[in-house]
Write a protein that holds these residues in place. Structure first.
Motif, PDB file in Angstrom:
ATOM      1  N   PHE A   1       3.713  -5.837  -1.498  1.00 37.84           N
ATOM      2  CA  PHE A   1       3.989  -5.005  -0.326  1.00 37.84           C
ATOM      3  C   PHE A   1       2.679  -4.627   0.358  1.00 37.84           C
ATOM      4  O   PHE A   1       1.592  -4.833  -0.174  1.00 37.84           O
ATOM      5  N   VAL A   2       2.804  -4.048   1.536  1.00 41.37           N
ATOM      6  CA  VAL A   2       1.639  -3.678   2.332  1.00 41.37           C
ATOM      7  C   VAL A   2       0.889  -2.516   1.704  1.00 41.37           C
ATOM      8  O   VAL A   2      -0.339  -2.465   1.704  1.00 41.37           O
ATOM      9  N   SER A   3       1.602  -1.565   1.126  1.00 44.52           N
ATOM     10  CA  SER A   3       0.948  -0.388   0.558  1.00 44.52           C
ATOM     11  C   SER A   3       1.510  -0.085  -0.823  1.00 44.52           C
ATOM     12  O   SER A   3       1.162  -0.721  -1.801  1.00 44.52           O
ATOM     13  N   GLY A   4       2.453   0.869  -0.907  1.00 46.09           N
ATOM     14  CA  GLY A   4       3.035   1.219  -2.196  1.00 46.09           C
ATOM     15  C   GLY A   4       4.099   0.234  -2.632  1.00 46.09           C
ATOM     16  O   GLY A   4       4.356  -0.780  -1.993  1.00 46.09           O
ATOM     17  N   CYS A   5       4.725   0.548  -3.756  1.00 52.77           N
ATOM     18  CA  CYS A   5       5.765  -0.320  -4.308  1.00 52.77           C
ATOM     19  C   CYS A   5       7.142   0.182  -3.873  1.00 52.77           C
ATOM     20  O   CYS A   5       7.417   1.385  -3.918  1.00 52.77           O
ATOM     21  N   ALA A   6       7.992  -0.763  -3.458  1.00 51.56           N
ATOM     22  CA  ALA A   6       9.368  -0.413  -3.100  1.00 51.56           C
ATOM     23  C   ALA A   6      10.171  -0.195  -4.379  1.00 51.56           C
ATOM     24  O   ALA A   6      10.073  -0.967  -5.334  1.00 51.56           O
ATOM     25  N   ARG A   7      10.949   0.881  -4.406  1.00 52.64           N
ATOM     26  CA  ARG A   7      11.731   1.186  -5.598  1.00 52.64           C
ATOM     27  C   ARG A   7      12.970   0.306  -5.672  1.00 52.64           C
ATOM     28  O   ARG A   7      13.682   0.142  -4.688  1.00 52.64           O
TER      29      ARG A   7
ATOM     30  N   ALA B   1      -6.032  -9.166   4.494  1.00 54.42           N
ATOM     31  CA  ALA B   1      -5.515  -7.800   4.541  1.00 54.42           C
ATOM     32  C   ALA B   1      -5.191  -7.312   3.133  1.00 54.42           C
ATOM     33  O   ALA B   1      -4.976  -8.105   2.208  1.00 54.42           O
ATOM     34  N   PHE B   2      -5.150  -5.992   2.968  1.00 55.49           N
ATOM     35  CA  PHE B   2      -4.821  -5.408   1.672  1.00 55.49           C
ATOM     36  C   PHE B   2      -3.386  -5.739   1.297  1.00 55.49           C
ATOM     37  O   PHE B   2      -2.504  -5.841   2.145  1.00 55.49           O
ATOM     38  N   ALA B   3      -3.136  -5.901   0.001  1.00 56.02           N
ATOM     39  CA  ALA B   3      -1.793  -6.154  -0.516  1.00 56.02           C
ATOM     40  C   ALA B   3      -1.616  -5.389  -1.820  1.00 56.02           C
ATOM     41  O   ALA B   3      -2.553  -5.271  -2.612  1.00 56.02           O
ATOM     42  N   CYS B   4      -0.417  -4.871  -2.013  1.00 55.74           N
ATOM     43  CA  CYS B   4      -0.090  -4.140  -3.233  1.00 55.74           C
ATOM     44  C   CYS B   4       0.875  -4.987  -4.055  1.00 55.74           C
ATOM     45  O   CYS B   4       2.008  -5.243  -3.632  1.00 55.74           O
ATOM     46  N   HIS B   5       0.429  -5.435  -5.220  1.00 52.56           N
ATOM     47  CA  HIS B   5       1.244  -6.278  -6.091  1.00 52.56           C
ATOM     48  C   HIS B   5       2.012  -5.396  -7.078  1.00 52.56           C
ATOM     49  O   HIS B   5       1.413  -4.657  -7.865  1.00 52.56           O
ATOM     50  N   CYS B   6       3.336  -5.473  -7.002  1.00 50.57           N
ATOM     51  CA  CYS B   6       4.196  -4.645  -7.844  1.00 50.57           C
ATOM     52  C   CYS B   6       5.080  -5.534  -8.710  1.00 50.57           C
ATOM     53  O   CYS B   6       5.167  -6.742  -8.502  1.00 50.57           O
ATOM     54  N   GLN B   7       5.733  -4.929  -9.671  1.00 50.82           N
ATOM     55  CA  GLN B   7       6.606  -5.686 -10.553  1.00 50.82           C
ATOM     56  C   GLN B   7       7.776  -6.308  -9.800  1.00 50.82           C
ATOM     57  O   GLN B   7       8.297  -7.338 -10.208  1.00 50.82           O
ATOM     58  N   ASN B   8       8.161  -5.698  -8.700  1.00 51.37           N
ATOM     59  CA  ASN B   8       9.291  -6.233  -7.935  1.00 51.37           C
ATOM     60  C   ASN B   8       8.856  -6.847  -6.618  1.00 51.37           C
ATOM     61  O   ASN B   8       9.645  -6.984  -5.700  1.00 51.37           O
ATOM     62  N   GLY B   9       7.573  -7.230  -6.487  1.00 54.42           N
ATOM     63  CA  GLY B   9       7.144  -7.912  -5.279  1.00 54.42           C
ATOM     64  C   GLY B   9       5.790  -7.458  -4.788  1.00 54.42           C
ATOM     65  O   GLY B   9       5.131  -6.626  -5.399  1.00 54.42           O
TER      66      GLY B   9
END
Length: 286
Positions: free
Chosen positions: A259-265, A249-257
């Motif tokens: 996530f499934v789609s966008g980055c959690a603030r 499945a798609f995954a969104c890699h952010c600086q704080n983790g």
């Protein structure tokens, strides 16, 4: 309320508040995903490749599951619908690849005859592509060779598994009706479509077997489509597109983790203070 119980509850609430404020919002492993995917892929002469490609220093989680590049040869290799292709060109702006079948590289007599197939959910041919049709293990021609040339069908020599066969080829741009070709050369045991670029096809008739091999080695163009709306949302939020290897499945890699789609603030300083104040007030009311 018993004073000791009051003190214990207050202390517990304070510890929870401090933990929420100072604890990182993601596990260290998730942060490492972002760092790993920040590094571009440099593969067999191609540099600065990002999503959807992965391989070498870029783990599978940094790309799309179907876009692994094998970088152990002089040119990258990609497997599409169980056929290996040599990657000759990558255009990141237009999201196109120029590829050539490895089993047909420098030959039109492969040991295994397999028709070209692609995954149309991820790739599409471009307007510059056409099919070169190769006919294998055919009977003796029913008409003179001069007649075959006039119908844009030419013979080529091929020995497969130590057995010689009559073989023919025809660019479909000249002979789109396969039945007319079959009427000319008889029923062949196999026929294989190999895409080539249209400008090359225009110069194929009449020509030599060497020129046909060179046309196939020149490859054909594919447009890829792996940037779905989730990826656009992820990039817009400052993340890096990737996937979950366990589920594809798609995954969104952010600086704080991840996530499934966008980055959690992350929590702002004012939000942290509000949480702390709330817990302090609750502790006095207990």
């Amino acid at each position: 309320m018993h004073p000791h119980l009051f003190s214990a509850i207050t202390l517990s609430l304070m510890i929870i508040a401090i933990t929420l404020i100072h604890c990182p919002t993601s596990l260290r492993a998730e942060d490492e995903q972002y760092l790993n995917c920040s590094a571009p892929l440099n593969c067999s002469g191609f540099t600065d490749l990002g999503y959807p490609f992965w391989g070498l220093n870029r783990p599978e989680s940094c790309g799309h599951p179907s876009f692994q590049l094998d970088c152990s040869n002089d040119a990258p290799r990609i497997n599409i619908s169980n056929i290996n292709y040599k990657v000759l060109e990558v255009n990141k702006t237009f999201q196109t690849l120029r590829v050539a079948r490895t089993d047909y590289w420098e030959t039109i007599c492969p040991s295994v005859l397999v028709n070209t197939t692609i995954d149309f959910t991820l790739f599409s041919y471009t307007t510059s592509d056409t099919n070169l049709t190769l006919y294998y293990q055919c009977p003796l021609p029913a008409v003179p060779i001069t007649t075959l040339i006039s119908t844009s069908v030419l013979q080529f020599n091929c020995t497969i598994n130590n057995t010689y066969f009559f073989n023919y080829y025809s660019p479909n741009i000249y002979s789109p009706d396969l039945s007319s070709i079959s009427n000319s050369i008889g029923a062949c045991n196999y026929w294989v479509n190999v895409p080539i670029q249209l400008p090359t096809a225009m110069a194929l008739i009449p020509t030599t077997q060497y020129a046909v091999t060179a046309a196939i080695d020149g490859g054909f163009m594919l447009t890829w489509n792996a940037r779905n709306p989730q990826c656009e949302t992820c990039v817009g939020a400052g993340g890096l597109c990737g996937s979950d290897p366990s589920t594809n499945a798609f995954a969104c890699h952010c600086q704080n983790g991840t996530f499934v789609s966008g980055c959690a603030r992350p929590l702002s300083s004012s939000s942290k203070h509000e949480i702390l104040l709330s817990f302090v007030l609750i502790s006095f009311l207990v």
